[in-house]
Scaffold this motif. Structure first.
Motif, PDB file in Angstrom:
ATOM      1  N   ARG A   3       0.851  -1.187   0.000  1.00 53.25           N
ATOM      2  CA  ARG A   3       0.000   0.000   0.000  1.00 53.25           C
ATOM      3  C   ARG A   3       0.886   1.235   0.000  1.00 53.25           C
ATOM      4  NH1 ARG A   3      -4.649   0.805   3.017  1.00 53.25           N
ATOM      5  NH2 ARG A   3      -4.341   2.855   2.116  1.00 53.25           N
ATOM      6  N   ASN A   4       0.569   2.174  -0.861  1.00 52.81           N
ATOM      7  CA  ASN A   4       1.273   3.449  -0.833  1.00 52.81           C
ATOM      8  C   ASN A   4       0.318   4.522  -0.336  1.00 52.81           C
ATOM      9  OD1 ASN A   4       3.872   2.641  -1.871  1.00 52.81           O
ATOM     10  ND2 ASN A   4       2.773   2.145  -3.739  1.00 52.81           N
ATOM     11  N   TYR A   5       0.856   5.553   0.289  1.00 50.30           N
ATOM     12  CA  TYR A   5       0.011   6.556   0.940  1.00 50.30           C
ATOM     13  C   TYR A   5       0.297   7.947   0.411  1.00 50.30           C
ATOM     14  CZ  TYR A   5      -0.544   2.685   4.157  1.00 50.30           C
ATOM     15  OH  TYR A   5      -0.800   1.454   4.687  1.00 50.30           O
ATOM     16  N   ARG A   6      -0.751   8.743   0.404  1.00 49.88           N
ATOM     17  CA  ARG A   6      -0.648  10.150   0.020  1.00 49.88           C
ATOM     18  C   ARG A   6      -1.352  10.918   1.124  1.00 49.88           C
ATOM     19  NH1 ARG A   6      -2.239  12.505  -5.706  1.00 49.88           N
ATOM     20  NH2 ARG A   6      -1.353  10.542  -6.328  1.00 49.88           N
ATOM     21  N   ILE A   7      -0.583  11.747   1.829  1.00 50.72           N
ATOM     22  CA  ILE A   7      -1.118  12.448   2.991  1.00 50.72           C
ATOM     23  C   ILE A   7      -1.053  13.945   2.715  1.00 50.72           C
ATOM     24  CG2 ILE A   7      -0.791  12.844   5.467  1.00 50.72           C
ATOM     25  CD1 ILE A   7       0.771  10.048   5.324  1.00 50.72           C
ATOM     26  N   TYR A   8      -2.183  14.626   2.903  1.00 48.65           N
ATOM     27  CA  TYR A   8      -2.207  16.064   2.628  1.00 48.65           C
ATOM     28  C   TYR A   8      -1.974  16.876   3.895  1.00 48.65           C
ATOM     29  CZ  TYR A   8      -3.833  14.811  -1.962  1.00 48.65           C
ATOM     30  OH  TYR A   8      -3.905  14.266  -3.210  1.00 48.65           O
ATOM     31  N   ILE A   9      -1.080  17.861   3.768  1.00 46.08           N
ATOM     32  CA  ILE A   9      -0.806  18.785   4.857  1.00 46.08           C
ATOM     33  C   ILE A   9      -1.039  20.169   4.264  1.00 46.08           C
ATOM     34  CG2 ILE A   9       0.872  19.509   6.588  1.00 46.08           C
ATOM     35  CD1 ILE A   9       2.372  16.849   6.044  1.00 46.08           C
ATOM     36  N   ASN A  10      -2.229  20.734   4.514  1.00 45.43           N
ATOM     37  CA  ASN A  10      -2.682  21.929   3.785  1.00 45.43           C
ATOM     38  C   ASN A  10      -2.586  21.621   2.289  1.00 45.43           C
ATOM     39  OD1 ASN A  10      -3.184  23.205   6.201  1.00 45.43           O
ATOM     40  ND2 ASN A  10      -1.139  24.052   6.322  1.00 45.43           N
ATOM     41  N   ASP A  11      -1.808  22.407   1.519  1.00 46.85           N
ATOM     42  CA  ASP A  11      -1.708  22.108   0.079  1.00 46.85           C
ATOM     43  C   ASP A  11      -0.441  21.334  -0.263  1.00 46.85           C
ATOM     44  OD1 ASP A  11      -4.121  23.180  -0.715  1.00 46.85           O
ATOM     45  OD2 ASP A  11      -3.320  25.201  -0.874  1.00 46.85           O
ATOM     46  N   ASN A  12       0.245  20.858   0.751  1.00 49.84           N
ATOM     47  CA  ASN A  12       1.446  20.047   0.519  1.00 49.84           C
ATOM     48  C   ASN A  12       1.061  18.564   0.538  1.00 49.84           C
ATOM     49  OD1 ASN A  12       3.582  22.282   0.865  1.00 49.84           O
ATOM     50  ND2 ASN A  12       2.303  22.488   2.677  1.00 49.84           N
ATOM     51  N   THR A  13       1.874  17.766  -0.136  1.00 49.89           N
ATOM     52  CA  THR A  13       1.610  16.333  -0.185  1.00 49.89           C
ATOM     53  C   THR A  13       2.807  15.575   0.362  1.00 49.89           C
ATOM     54  OG1 THR A  13       0.429  16.773  -2.242  1.00 49.89           O
ATOM     55  CG2 THR A  13       0.833  14.475  -1.705  1.00 49.89           C
ATOM     56  N   LEU A  14       2.503  14.632   1.235  1.00 52.38           N
ATOM     57  CA  LEU A  14       3.555  13.753   1.761  1.00 52.38           C
ATOM     58  C   LEU A  14       3.244  12.335   1.294  1.00 52.38           C
ATOM     59  CD1 LEU A  14       5.957  13.059   3.651  1.00 52.38           C
ATOM     60  CD2 LEU A  14       4.332  13.016   5.545  1.00 52.38           C
ATOM     61  N   PHE A  15       4.121  11.788   0.465  1.00 50.92           N
ATOM     62  CA  PHE A  15       3.951  10.415  -0.019  1.00 50.92           C
ATOM     63  C   PHE A  15       4.729   9.452   0.876  1.00 50.92           C
ATOM     64  CE2 PHE A  15       3.574  13.007  -3.892  1.00 50.92           C
ATOM     65  CZ  PHE A  15       2.435  12.482  -4.483  1.00 50.92           C
ATOM     66  N   ILE A  16       4.159   8.278   1.102  1.00 44.18           N
ATOM     67  CA  ILE A  16       4.930   7.182   1.700  1.00 44.18           C
ATOM     68  C   ILE A  16       4.807   6.057   0.677  1.00 44.18           C
ATOM     69  CG2 ILE A  16       5.197   5.605   3.652  1.00 44.18           C
ATOM     70  CD1 ILE A  16       3.673   7.583   5.380  1.00 44.18           C
ATOM     71  N   SER A  17       5.907   5.735   0.033  1.00 45.66           N
ATOM     72  CA  SER A  17       5.794   4.883  -1.145  1.00 45.66           C
ATOM     73  C   SER A  17       7.072   4.083  -1.376  1.00 45.66           C
ATOM     74  CB  SER A  17       5.516   5.807  -2.348  1.00 45.66           C
ATOM     75  OG  SER A  17       5.524   5.070  -3.531  1.00 45.66           O
TER      76      SER A  17
END
Length: 203
Positions: A3-17
């Motif tokens: 599973r890969n993740y896309r996490i939003y922090i305001n308009d920023n994106t943090l991927f865990i992949s």
């Protein structure tokens, strides 16, 4: 498949992949070892729209570690289609959005999704269909960082009922839009809502 993740922090994106996603913007790699989400959050500039990534062989494990120091809030919402093939959008906090809300005690995610859509827009959901996607958001509450996980479901209503926006939830407007006329939404919504629209095949 991991599973890969896309996490939003305001308009920023943090991927865990476990791979670098293909995108136009540059992605900055982060090291997980001494990572502190709160410090990271505070350092982000207001209005920045950057992408960051933890490249890892085991995204699930990394996500689990990230969640460990956070409060987890669960929510659910819906992408609702009328019998005329139009889609339901709400206008809240100066942005276009989709109806959603937090899980109440003893509720299942799919029940929350239907209840919130019905409460926020004053309609009856005729049919809840498949889950479209999950979205993740990070924000602070007091001294704690929160990760909010929202499950999104596809829904249908009979006919095209009149919408009654729930004003006490800060909803100024609720409208039915044809999928060829959603450019105002696309111009002024959240990145997570764009993910839901893609998952629902509208974009």
């Amino acid at each position: 498949m991991p599973r890969n993740y896309r996490i939003y922090i305001n308009d920023n994106t943090l991927f865990i992949s476990d791979f670098l996603p293909e995108q136009k913007e540059k992605i900055q790699q982060l090291e997980f070892q001494d990572f502190n989400l709160q410090t990271f959050y505070k350092k982000l500039k207001n209005g920045s729209k950057k992408s960051y990534i933890f490249l890892t062989k085991n995204p699930q494990e990394t996500f689990k570690k990230l969640k460990k120091d956070c409060t987890i809030i669960k929510a659910a919402g819906g992408l609702v289609e009328s019998a005329n093939g139009n889609f339901l959008f709400i206008f809240r906090n100066k942005k276009w959005d989709l109806p959603k809300g937090k899980l109440e005690e003893g509720e299942k995610m799919k029940e929350t999704a239907v209840r919130e859509v019905e409460e926020e827009c004053g309609i009856r959901v005729f049919k809840r269909e498949e889950k479209l996607c999950k979205t993740y958001h990070v924000y602070p509450i007091g001294t704690k960082m929160v990760i909010k996980k929202t499950n999104w479901y596809k829904m249908k209503v009979k006919g095209e009922p009149k919408l009654v926006p729930q004003k006490e939830e800060g909803i100024d407007e609720a409208v039915w839009l044809d999928k060829n006329h959603i450019s105002p939404v696309v111009k002024n919504t959240f990145p997570s809502i764009m993910d839901v629209l893609r998952a629902g095949g509208i974009l």
